[in-house]
Design a protein around this motif. Structure first.
Motif, short mmCIF file in Angstrom:
data_model
loop_
_atom_site.label_atom_id
_atom_site.label_comp_id
_atom_site.label_asym_id
_atom_site.label_seq_id
_atom_site.Cartn_x
_atom_site.Cartn_y
_atom_site.Cartn_z
N VAL A 1 -40.37 -4.63 30.22
CA VAL A 1 -41.24 -3.26 30.88
C VAL A 1 -42.34 -3.54 31.99
O VAL A 1 -43.40 -3.92 31.58
CB VAL A 1 -41.36 -2.76 29.69
CG1 VAL A 1 -41.93 -1.10 30.33
CG2 VAL A 1 -39.93 -2.32 29.00
N GLY A 2 -42.40 -2.28 33.22
CA GLY A 2 -43.87 -2.59 34.09
C GLY A 2 -44.26 -0.93 33.70
O GLY A 2 -44.64 -0.97 32.64
N THR B 1 -39.75 11.17 31.30
CA THR B 1 -41.00 9.31 31.40
C THR B 1 -39.79 8.83 32.14
O THR B 1 -38.74 8.84 31.51
CB THR B 1 -41.52 9.40 30.15
OG1 THR B 1 -41.99 10.67 30.05
CG2 THR B 1 -42.26 8.22 30.56
N TYR B 2 -40.93 7.98 33.60
CA TYR B 2 -39.90 6.61 33.35
C TYR B 2 -40.84 5.71 33.20
O TYR B 2 -42.01 5.30 33.69
CB TYR B 2 -40.32 7.13 35.37
CG TYR B 2 -39.27 7.83 35.75
CD1 TYR B 2 -37.94 7.69 36.68
CD2 TYR B 2 -39.68 8.72 36.33
CE1 TYR B 2 -36.53 8.45 37.02
CE2 TYR B 2 -38.23 9.42 37.08
CZ TYR B 2 -37.63 9.66 37.36
OH TYR B 2 -35.93 10.38 37.96
N LEU B 3 -39.74 4.67 32.56
CA LEU B 3 -40.10 3.53 32.92
C LEU B 3 -39.15 2.31 33.24
O LEU B 3 -38.26 2.56 33.50
CB LEU B 3 -39.78 2.77 31.26
CG LEU B 3 -40.20 3.66 29.46
CD1 LEU B 3 -39.95 2.36 28.82
CD2 LEU B 3 -41.79 2.70 30.20
N SER B 4 -40.27 2.00 34.11
CA SER B 4 -39.38 0.82 35.43
C SER B 4 -39.34 -0.62 34.33
O SER B 4 -40.51 -0.92 33.98
CB SER B 4 -40.52 0.57 36.44
OG SER B 4 -40.62 1.84 36.93
N ALA C 1 -29.21 0.82 25.32
CA ALA C 1 -30.55 -0.74 25.04
C ALA C 1 -31.44 -0.85 23.74
O ALA C 1 -31.55 1.06 23.07
CB ALA C 1 -31.03 -0.37 26.16
N CYS C 2 -32.43 -1.25 23.46
CA CYS C 2 -33.40 -0.71 22.63
C CYS C 2 -34.31 -2.42 22.94
O CYS C 2 -34.33 -3.00 23.85
CB CYS C 2 -32.90 -1.49 20.82
SG CYS C 2 -32.58 -3.04 20.91
N LEU C 3 -35.60 -2.32 22.36
CA LEU C 3 -37.03 -2.80 22.44
C LEU C 3 -36.44 -4.44 21.66
O LEU C 3 -36.09 -4.67 20.70
CB LEU C 3 -38.27 -2.60 22.06
CG LEU C 3 -38.47 -1.52 23.49
CD1 LEU C 3 -39.81 -0.93 22.08
CD2 LEU C 3 -38.62 -1.80 24.39
N LYS D 1 -44.92 -0.34 25.97
CA LYS D 1 -45.64 -0.59 26.81
C LYS D 1 -45.13 -1.58 28.16
O LYS D 1 -44.30 -2.74 27.57
CB LYS D 1 -47.28 -1.03 26.40
CG LYS D 1 -46.61 -2.33 24.95
CD LYS D 1 -48.59 -2.78 24.24
CE LYS D 1 -47.50 -3.22 23.25
NZ LYS D 1 -47.09 -4.04 22.65
N SER D 2 -46.39 -1.81 29.30
CA SER D 2 -45.92 -2.87 30.13
C SER D 2 -45.81 -4.21 29.28
O SER D 2 -46.46 -4.61 28.27
CB SER D 2 -47.22 -3.05 30.65
OG SER D 2 -47.50 -3.20 31.74
#
Ligand code: LLP
Length: 455
Positions: A321-322, A332-335, A355-357, A392-393
């Motif tokens: 994640v960036g 909210t965009y997570l790139s 998906a998941c972390l 988080k990034s």
């Protein structure tokens, strides 16, 4: 928001296509996600991201499910063949071959891969609606089964096969005129399709081929589409194909193979509910048995050519994640560090994913995010409205069921290198495809001399 327990939607050991994640998915003592005995975040650190991960046990289980179901439900000979367009590589070819599957290829590239993996010509089936002369020549010389799709194939082959030389082993593909519910781009059995002979042409082509000494017609083929959840279209197909088989036999062809194509769907999101491999085979086999009995024709060798249901749920992709962009009241965009170049399916077919972390797969979700790729294209979004713990990034995101039609459809859009692929099993990981490098990206560029001289 309820806890995200996606990794748990993995219960049907006998039919990997019904699970969201690989069969070996588990949590370590710190509740971090593991596949094939390997911690996904460790793989990401070791091999970099984006990273395709393939779980060997899941691939092998799917192959076994096809083999066993065919043996259980079909009294005649049978052979599942892997549609390598879903994901073609030397290692995957070796795995499916070692499980006793043949292989379906649609280009010189896939054919060379299968041959280099040591697969024998007799176990390879060459498809394509516009095969080049070179592809047909290579197929013929390697003794593969050539699936003739149109008159052009016949005309080119006629020139390639030298008089008195070995005969070309052929299978004939026709369009069965069957509609099924799937994305229109991946439907192939309806009449308005670029693939195969029209059913009205079937008889005349069969008669023509019966007069060609260079040709040995061994089989009849049809494929109606991909990511199909209904059983009825394939049951109907089995019946129509048996009629074609009988017609070919009556014309004098010693046809022994009936290839019903692939198409069994898989679970991409929780609400998907595809049939099991066993049920799919059972329905098709029963339908063929019945049709052969009715037509009093002896049982053909039954061939099916699954791609997605062998490899899709064996694969996950890990991304880093960036950046994050919050648009108040909107989204909210997570790139992430990949996107449409390593997975073009969402932008092409509006496909959904789960998906998941990697390291917090079951923490309570606090964030509703849209996962955006890094490509210069607004449509480069892999998942919408995903519930995650506060992310988080630098966190690693895992997208499930990416084993099929991701690597094989990947591109270098924006000159982004293709990811590496690793195979995991019993706690070990092996690189099976290297990550593309900057040198790889520049390798095919040529600068005309005059530019070099001027500068
Ligand atoms: N046999 C033939 C002749 C095919 O054309 C295909 C898929 C298969 C077998 C394997 O079908 P499967 O079991 O994988 O459904 N790129 C699309 C899928 C295109 C399928 C093309 N043909 C996607 O990402 O959904």
């Amino acid at each position: 928001m309820t806890e995200n327990r996606l990794y748990e939607v993995s219960q049907d050991k006998s039919s990997p296509n019904r699970n969201l994640s690989p069969l070996t998915t588990e949590l370590d003592k710190d509740k971090k996600l593991m596949v094939g005995g390997c911690l996904l975040s460790e793989l990401a650190k070791k091999y970099g991201t984006p990273l395709y991960v393939i779980d060997e046990e899941t691939v092998r289980s799917a192959c076994k499910a096809y083999k066993n179901s065919m043996n259980d439900h079909y009294p005649g000979e049978s052979l599942p063949i892997y549609a390598s367009k879903a994901n073609s590589s030397l290692t995957l070819s070796k795995i499916v071959a070692s499980e006793g599957l043949g292989i379906d290829v649609v280009s010189a590239g896939e054919l060379i891969t299968a041959l280099n993996a040591g697969i024998k010509g007799r176990d390879i089936f060459l498809h394509g609606n516009n095969k080049s002369k070179e592809e047909l020549e290579l197929g013929y010389k390697s003794g593969v089964n050539i699936v003739i799709d149109n008159q052009h194939d016949i005309e080119v082959l006629e020139k390639i096969v030298s008089p008195g030389g070995k005969v070309a082993k052929l299978m004939l593909r026709f369009t069965p005129g069957i509609e099924c519910h799937t994305h229109e781009y991946i439907r192939t059995g309806h009449l308005d399709s670029k693939f195969g002979f029209d059913p009205d042409q079937l008889k005349s082509v069969l008669i023509y081929l019966s007069k060609c000494p260079w040709a040995e017609l061994n089989g009849i083929h049809a494929h109606i589409g991909s990511q199909i959840f209904e059983l009825k279209p394939h049951k109907d197909l089995a019946k129509i194909m048996t009629e074609a088989l009988v017609m070919a036999r009556e014309i004098g062809h010693p046809v022994n193979d009936l290839n019903i194509g692939g198409g069994l769907g898989i679970r991409y999101v929780n609400s998907d509910d595809p049939p099991s491999i066993n049920n799919w085979i059972k329905e098709v086999a029963t339908s063929i048995l019945k049709a052969c009995e009715e037509k009093s024709t002896h049982l053909p060798r039954l061939i099916c050519e699954p791609g997605r249901s062998i490899i899709a749920t064996a694969g996950v992709t890990i991304y880093k994640v960036g950046s994050r962009k919050e648009i108040p009241g909107l989204r909210t965009y997570l790139s992430i560090d990949g996107g449409m170049s390593d997975n073009p399916r969402p932008i092409t077919y509006q496909s959904l994913y789960s998906a998941c972390l990697a390291d917090r797969p079951i923490s309570s979700p606090q964030d509703k995010v849209t996962i955006a790729g890094k490509h210069c294209e607004s449509g480069d979004v892999l998942l919408k409205d995903l519930h995650l713990p506060l992310t988080k990034s630098g966190d690693f995101l895992v997208i499930f069921a990416t084993g099929a039609y991701n690597a094989s459809m990947s591109s270098n859009y924006n000159r982004i290198p293709r990811p590496a692929a690793v195979l995991v099993q019993n706690g070990t990981s092996d690189l099976i495809q290297r990550r593309e490098s900057s040198e790889d990206l520049l390798r095919l560029d040529v600068i005309p001399r005059r530019f070099i001289e001027v500068n």
